[in-house]
Structures are given as C-alpha cells and as structure tokens.
Write a protein that holds these residues in place. Structure first.
Motif, mmCIF file in Angstrom:
data_model
loop_
_atom_site.group_PDB
_atom_site.id
_atom_site.type_symbol
_atom_site.label_atom_id
_atom_site.label_comp_id
_atom_site.label_asym_id
_atom_site.label_seq_id
_atom_site.Cartn_x
_atom_site.Cartn_y
_atom_site.Cartn_z
ATOM 1 N N VAL A 3 -60.957 -67.249 33.806
ATOM 2 C CA VAL A 3 -61.824 -67.284 32.629
ATOM 3 C C VAL A 3 -60.973 -67.164 31.368
ATOM 4 O O VAL A 3 -61.188 -67.889 30.390
ATOM 5 N N THR A 4 -59.991 -66.281 31.387
ATOM 6 C CA THR A 4 -59.097 -66.102 30.241
ATOM 7 C C THR A 4 -58.391 -67.407 29.903
ATOM 8 O O THR A 4 -58.356 -67.820 28.731
ATOM 9 N N GLU A 5 -57.839 -68.063 30.891
ATOM 10 C CA GLU A 5 -57.142 -69.337 30.667
ATOM 11 C C GLU A 5 -58.090 -70.411 30.147
ATOM 12 O O GLU A 5 -57.730 -71.178 29.253
ATOM 13 N N THR A 6 -59.288 -70.460 30.680
ATOM 14 C CA THR A 6 -60.279 -71.439 30.232
ATOM 15 C C THR A 6 -60.635 -71.210 28.765
ATOM 16 O O THR A 6 -60.680 -72.150 27.968
ATOM 17 N N ILE A 7 -60.882 -69.957 28.402
ATOM 18 C CA ILE A 7 -61.215 -69.630 27.015
ATOM 19 C C ILE A 7 -60.071 -70.012 26.087
ATOM 20 O O ILE A 7 -60.283 -70.665 25.055
ATOM 21 N N GLU A 8 -58.857 -69.623 26.437
ATOM 22 C CA GLU A 8 -57.704 -69.943 25.597
ATOM 23 C C GLU A 8 -57.524 -71.454 25.438
ATOM 24 O O GLU A 8 -57.283 -71.933 24.330
ATOM 25 N N THR A 9 -57.663 -72.191 26.506
ATOM 26 C CA THR A 9 -57.508 -73.646 26.464
ATOM 27 C C THR A 9 -58.553 -74.284 25.552
ATOM 28 O O THR A 9 -58.230 -75.129 24.709
ATOM 29 N N LYS A 10 -59.807 -73.873 25.711
ATOM 30 C CA LYS A 10 -60.883 -74.432 24.882
ATOM 31 C C LYS A 10 -60.699 -74.099 23.405
ATOM 32 O O LYS A 10 -60.911 -74.955 22.537
ATOM 33 N N LEU A 11 -60.320 -72.856 23.110
ATOM 34 C CA LEU A 11 -60.146 -72.455 21.715
ATOM 35 C C LEU A 11 -58.968 -73.167 21.063
ATOM 36 O O LEU A 11 -59.052 -73.594 19.915
ATOM 37 N N HIS A 42 -65.537 -58.849 29.446
ATOM 38 C CA HIS A 42 -65.553 -58.320 28.079
ATOM 39 C C HIS A 42 -64.220 -58.659 27.405
ATOM 40 O O HIS A 42 -63.163 -58.262 27.897
ATOM 41 N N PHE A 43 -64.287 -59.361 26.280
ATOM 42 C CA PHE A 43 -63.069 -59.799 25.600
ATOM 43 C C PHE A 43 -63.089 -59.428 24.122
ATOM 44 O O PHE A 43 -64.145 -59.295 23.513
#
Length: 88
Positions: A3-11, A42-43
């Motif tokens: 999930v962390t990698e997905t969020i970073e990639t999208k942002l 939670h981020f």
C-alpha cells in the motif's frame, strides 16, 4: 506492491513533488478503529509540490483524496496531510 509503494507511486505521478515523506503510523493506532494487523492503515503525508501553488488547503487535500480514492476506500483508514507549494 505494498500500500505504501502504491501511494507513493500514485502521488509522484500526479504531483511530481519536490519533497515527499510518507510515514506508516499504523502501530500507533493498535486497538483503535480501522487498525489492521500488518499495518498500512494509518499514514502521515508531508508533500511539497508546484501543483499546489494557488490552491487552498482544502483544494490540495481534495486533489490528494481523488488520486488515492481507491486506497482510501479499501485499505487506508486515516491519512493526515501537510501539503505545501514550494516556498511556503
């Protein structure tokens, strides 16, 4: 992909940030609503991007929420955001 990698990639793709820090704070919410074993629920996000120039705090948050709509609907329970344009 986590999930962390997905969020970073999208942002990164959506905002081309000059600075970005995404911290998984899930362990701090153990026992609270929305906590999931294994974390990534939670981020805290700190991001500086030219894309935010001229936007209000609410407009910036809505833009991030649109990009991460799928993650926020499925896996992410909370996302605290500090969003700024360069020089702010």
């Amino acid at each position: 992909m986590s999930v962390t990698e997905t969020i970073e990639t999208k942002l990164r793709a959506a905002f081309a940030p000059a600075e970005m820090e995404l911290v998984d704070e899930s362990d701090r919410h153990r026992g609270h609503s929305g906590y999931r074993e294994g974390g990534e629920s939670h981020f805290r996000l700190r991001m500086v991007s030219e894309a935010f120039a001229g936007q209000s705090r609410v407009e910036r948050q809505r833009a991030v929420n649109r990009v991460l709509a799928e993650e926020l609907a499925e896996r992410v329970h909370a996302l605290a955001m500090s969003l700024k344009a360069p020089g702010e």
